[in-house]
Design a protein around this motif. Structure first.
Motif, PDB file in Angstrom:
ATOM      1  N   GLY A 327      11.536  20.485  -7.586  1.00 15.31           N
ATOM      2  CA  GLY A 327      10.835  21.775  -7.572  1.00 15.31           C
ATOM      3  C   GLY A 327      11.759  22.932  -7.285  1.00 15.31           C
ATOM      4  N   ILE A 328      12.672  22.722  -6.343  1.00 18.57           N
ATOM      5  CA  ILE A 328      13.616  23.789  -6.010  1.00 18.57           C
ATOM      6  C   ILE A 328      14.513  24.110  -7.200  1.00 18.57           C
ATOM      7  CG2 ILE A 328      15.625  24.333  -4.578  1.00 18.57           C
ATOM      8  CD1 ILE A 328      14.270  22.802  -2.309  1.00 18.57           C
ATOM      9  N   VAL A 329      14.966  23.048  -7.906  1.00 18.90           N
ATOM     10  CA  VAL A 329      15.830  23.264  -9.078  1.00 18.90           C
ATOM     11  C   VAL A 329      15.085  24.055 -10.150  1.00 18.90           C
ATOM     12  CG1 VAL A 329      17.008  22.105 -10.980  1.00 18.90           C
ATOM     13  CG2 VAL A 329      17.273  21.258  -8.648  1.00 18.90           C
ATOM     14  N   ILE A 330      13.794  23.670 -10.382  1.00 19.08           N
ATOM     15  CA  ILE A 330      13.023  24.388 -11.412  1.00 19.08           C
ATOM     16  C   ILE A 330      12.832  25.853 -11.014  1.00 19.08           C
ATOM     17  CG2 ILE A 330      10.753  24.548 -12.500  1.00 19.08           C
ATOM     18  CD1 ILE A 330      10.600  21.489 -12.332  1.00 19.08           C
ATOM     19  N   LEU A 331      12.456  26.081  -9.750  1.00 16.17           N
ATOM     20  CA  LEU A 331      12.290  27.462  -9.294  1.00 16.17           C
ATOM     21  C   LEU A 331      13.600  28.225  -9.379  1.00 16.17           C
ATOM     22  CD1 LEU A 331       9.979  26.926  -6.181  1.00 16.17           C
ATOM     23  CD2 LEU A 331       9.347  27.911  -8.402  1.00 16.17           C
ATOM     24  N   ILE A 334      14.206  29.186 -12.995  1.00 24.26           N
ATOM     25  CA  ILE A 334      13.356  30.318 -13.398  1.00 24.26           C
ATOM     26  C   ILE A 334      13.858  31.611 -12.773  1.00 24.26           C
ATOM     27  CG2 ILE A 334      11.026  31.278 -13.195  1.00 24.26           C
ATOM     28  CD1 ILE A 334       9.960  28.420 -13.328  1.00 24.26           C
ATOM     29  N   GLY A 335      14.163  31.528 -11.466  1.00 22.66           N
ATOM     30  CA  GLY A 335      14.677  32.719 -10.796  1.00 22.66           C
ATOM     31  C   GLY A 335      15.997  33.165 -11.368  1.00 22.66           C
ATOM     32  N   GLY A 336      16.860  32.175 -11.693  1.00 24.96           N
ATOM     33  CA  GLY A 336      18.158  32.528 -12.271  1.00 24.96           C
ATOM     34  C   GLY A 336      18.023  33.210 -13.621  1.00 24.96           C
ATOM     35  N   ALA A 340      19.172  36.898 -14.435  1.00 24.16           N
ATOM     36  CA  ALA A 340      20.139  37.122 -15.519  1.00 24.16           C
ATOM     37  C   ALA A 340      19.669  38.226 -16.461  1.00 24.16           C
ATOM     38  CB  ALA A 340      20.359  35.819 -16.284  1.00 24.16           C
ATOM     39  N   VAL A 341      18.367  38.190 -16.805  1.00 25.32           N
ATOM     40  CA  VAL A 341      17.834  39.226 -17.704  1.00 25.32           C
ATOM     41  C   VAL A 341      17.974  40.607 -17.060  1.00 25.32           C
ATOM     42  CG1 VAL A 341      15.740  40.098 -18.797  1.00 25.32           C
ATOM     43  CG2 VAL A 341      16.256  37.643 -18.857  1.00 25.32           C
ATOM     44  N   ILE A 342      17.584  40.698 -15.769  1.00 21.24           N
ATOM     45  CA  ILE A 342      17.697  41.992 -15.078  1.00 21.24           C
ATOM     46  C   ILE A 342      19.156  42.418 -14.965  1.00 21.24           C
ATOM     47  CG2 ILE A 342      17.294  43.156 -12.885  1.00 21.24           C
ATOM     48  CD1 ILE A 342      14.859  41.327 -12.504  1.00 21.24           C
ATOM     49  N   HIS A 343      20.029  41.426 -14.669  1.00 20.37           N
ATOM     50  CA  HIS A 343      21.447  41.747 -14.512  1.00 20.37           C
ATOM     51  C   HIS A 343      22.059  42.266 -15.807  1.00 20.37           C
ATOM     52  CE1 HIS A 343      25.481  41.460 -12.902  1.00 20.37           C
ATOM     53  NE2 HIS A 343      25.832  40.738 -13.968  1.00 20.37           N
ATOM     54  N   ILE A 344      21.691  41.623 -16.928  1.00 19.29           N
ATOM     55  CA  ILE A 344      22.242  42.070 -18.212  1.00 19.29           C
ATOM     56  C   ILE A 344      21.844  43.509 -18.506  1.00 19.29           C
ATOM     57  CG2 ILE A 344      22.101  41.695 -20.709  1.00 19.29           C
ATOM     58  CD1 ILE A 344      21.888  38.682 -20.077  1.00 19.29           C
ATOM     59  N   ARG A 345      20.626  43.869 -18.143  1.00 13.57           N
ATOM     60  CA  ARG A 345      20.147  45.231 -18.407  1.00 13.57           C
ATOM     61  C   ARG A 345      20.848  46.264 -17.515  1.00 13.57           C
ATOM     62  NH1 ARG A 345      13.758  45.336 -18.261  1.00 13.57           N
ATOM     63  NH2 ARG A 345      14.234  47.494 -18.791  1.00 13.57           N
ATOM     64  N   ARG A 346      21.256  45.854 -16.321  1.00 12.87           N
ATOM     65  CA  ARG A 346      21.813  46.831 -15.381  1.00 12.87           C
ATOM     66  C   ARG A 346      23.334  46.774 -15.245  1.00 12.87           C
ATOM     67  NH1 ARG A 346      17.641  46.600 -10.208  1.00 12.87           N
ATOM     68  NH2 ARG A 346      15.741  47.144 -11.357  1.00 12.87           N
ATOM     69  N   ILE A 347      23.951  45.779 -15.892  1.00 13.88           N
ATOM     70  CA  ILE A 347      25.370  45.580 -15.645  1.00 13.88           C
ATOM     71  C   ILE A 347      26.216  46.792 -16.050  1.00 13.88           C
ATOM     72  CG2 ILE A 347      25.769  44.471 -17.894  1.00 13.88           C
ATOM     73  CD1 ILE A 347      27.700  42.569 -16.398  1.00 13.88           C
TER      74      ILE A 347
END
Length: 592
Positions: A327-331, A334-336, A340-347
């Protein structure tokens, strides 16, 4: 036995008595086959401790030694005060020479009732409770018609066998027989178990020693279990728990060495008036959860307070860690992905901000470097401007002091002392500034340590109280040695300055010596002053740290000492074992 003896001796010493007063004798009981000799061995030990050598109390550990002691007939031995440990309530006497050990069936005796002529003053005994175990058989397997008791070729096994035989007279409703390890091997016992009827229950006593006095492996109990996997088995001694037997009411075995030591001391200190008698160690109901499930026993039928080991794990408890980790790996994935999407937009935005901040930091670095240079220049200039008038003040104060004219001399001394303190403070600030900037104008040169120490002493003479004696212990071989004169002198001056400042009366000692190998020199400054609390020995080397706010100074002297020592590749430390003042040790490498 070893752990009990160790706990006994440790507790005896901890309770304030001398462990050297304990005499340990060993009966050296190796096997049941030599049981006929134990009585004589015990007598040979006891005879050494009679008359003038009679002990205050005798402690007997182990069932074999206890039986050998209770078998004694000499009245002098019976009157000895004795405390027992690592024994059971039921016991047997050692066998006479006339019996066949393989077929011998002694009478079971109760140490609480059957030995009134022995002076038993205390001790602890375990109980093998057949009543509670028969109660379990009746409740969990009410259709039982036959009981079989398993014991091995050991003195303890024969003791249990005699006890069970005497107790089984109370249960005529059961047919009863023995699996006797004295005459039956593992193969024979396994064959007998395989042929037992479905209405039979096995009671386990001991299983450690085979017919040939060889110690059997613990894993052999698995062989016995597999001979009849559906056979209900109970234990009266905890043997087989965890893999074979269903459970039982068993003694609560634990180390009683400390309790035995306390009983001995209570008896000895009371002059023999404190007689506790033998105390029985409580037992407990203990069951194997896996065997309960295999034999389909409902746990609600077990006595209240029962302990269960080997509890079968549920799917959740067995794979709890795997499920949580998955469960931790799946979460995490998903969190990663979200990050990543947010990071790509703000990098790109952050990159622009970083570039702008880098330029600002570069400018700030230039400003800081210029400010540091201005600070150093300011300190050097202000040092010159302050030192010049202060030197004049000090000079004229010395003239007034030498004039020896009434109060004028006293006032001049005050002016001179405070001017010197101010000069020292300014000098410390300048030295720290130079050390921080790396501008130490010092080159290696040959130095005679006695001359350097005398020069250092002259710089702090104004701090020496009239009641303080200065002692200098120079090198035995005081030849010139290569070193950084100014830096070494700076450390010694500051150490002497502190020693004289905080020593009202007594002695300040300066000693120099060469460490073994001839590569390093050690300078020790020892005083009989206030000393330094243990919890302050680290912080006093920090800048502006003062333990006495009423003493003049800026709290820089020891900071300078440690900085200089590090620059030289040496150390300045406090001797923690010196308690009549302070002892500072300065070690630095020589350049020869």
């Amino acid at each position: 036995m070893a752990s009990t003896l160790s706990a006994f001796v440790d507790a005896f010493e901890r309770l304030g008595s001398d462990p050297d007063k304990i005499v340990v004798e060993s009966l050296n009981c190796l096997a049941y086959s030599e049981a006929k000799t134990w009585k004589e061995r015990m007598a040979a030990i006891l005879v050494k401790h009679t008359g003038d050598n009679e002990p205050g109390v005798v402690v007997v550990l182990g069932q074999e030694a206890w039986s050998a002691f209770l078998s004694q007939e000499n009245p002098e031995y019976k009157k000895m005060p004795v405390i027992c440990g690592m024994v059971s309530r039921n016991t047997i006497l050692t066998p006479p020479d006339s019996v066949d050990l393989d077929r011998w069936m002694p009478e079971s005796k109760d140490i609480l009732k059957d030995f009134p002529d022995f002076n038993i003053v205390g001790g602890y005994a375990y109980q093998y409770r057949l009543y509670e175990n028969i109660g379990l058989v009746k409740k969990l397997f009410p259709f039982t018609r036959e009981l079989v008791f398993l014991s091995d070729n050991s003195f303890g096994g024969v003791n249990m066998q005699a006890f069970v035989k005497s107790e089984m007279a109370e249960y005529p409703e059961y047919s009863f027989s023995f699996l006797d390890g004295r005459v039956q091997s593992l193969v024979e016992v396994s064959g007998r178990l395989a042929g037992l009827s479905p209405h039979c229950v096995l009671l386990c006593g001991t299983w450690r020693v085979g017919p040939s006095d060889d110690f059997v492996l613990k894993s052999t109990t698995y062989v016995l279990r597999d001979a009849n996997i559906d056979l209900p088995a109970f234990t009266i001694s905890s043997i087989g728990l965890g893999h074979w037997v269903l459970g039982g009411y068993v003694p609560d075995y634990h180390n009683l060495g400390a309790e035995l030591a306390q009983e001995c001391l209570d008896y000895l200190q009371s002059g023999g008036k404190t007689v506790m008698g033998v105390r029985l160690v409580d037992g407990k109901y203990l069951f194997d959860g896996t065997r309960l499930e295999q034999l389909e026993i409902d746990e609600t039928l077990l006595p209240a307070g029962s302990e269960i080991i080997n509890v079968p794990e549920t799917f959740w408890s067995e794979y709890k860690k795997v499920i949580i980790a998955t469960g931790i790996v799946i979460l995490f994935l998903i969190g990663g992905l979200t990050v990543a999407v947010i990071h790509i937009r703000r990098i790109r935005k952050y990159r622009r901000l970083l570039e702008a901040k880098s330029q600002e930091l570069a400018k700030a670095k230039d400003v800081a470097e210029k400010a540091s240079e201005m600070k150093t220049t300011f300190i050097q200039n202000i040092n010159h401007e302050i030192r010049t008038p202060l030197n004049a003040i000090v000079g004229f104060a010395q003239v007034f002091a030498n004039a020896n004219v009434g109060p004028m001399k006293k006032y001049a001394s005050i002016i001179e002392r405070n001017s010197n303190d101010l000069l020292k403070l300014i000098g410390d600030v300048v030295e720290l500034s130079n050390l921080d900037s790396g501008e130490t104008d010092d080159t290696p040169q040959p130095v005679v340590m006695s001359e350097l120490c005398s020069t250092a002493l002259r710089q702090v003479e104004s701090k020496i109280n009239d009641d303080v004696e200065f002692v200098m212990i120079p090198l035995a071989d005081d030849r010139p040695r290569m070193m950084y004169r100014h830096l070494v002198e700076l450390v010694i001056v500051n150490l002497l300055h502190n020693a004289f400042k905080f020593t009202i009366s007594g002695t300040v000692t300066l000693q120099c010596d060469i460490l073994p190998g001839g590569k390093k020199m050690r300078v020790t400054v020892t005083d009989t002053g206030y000393g330094i609390p243990a919890d302050k020995r680290d912080i006093i080397f920090e800048r502006f740290t003062k333990l006495d706010e009423f003493k003049q100074g800026g709290g820089l002297g020891l900071a300078i000492c440690r900085t200089v020592a590090n620059r030289l590749g040496g150390v300045v430390t406090i001797d923690p074992d010196y308690t009549t003042g302070s002892k500072f040790i300065f070690v630095f490498p020589l350049l020869d």
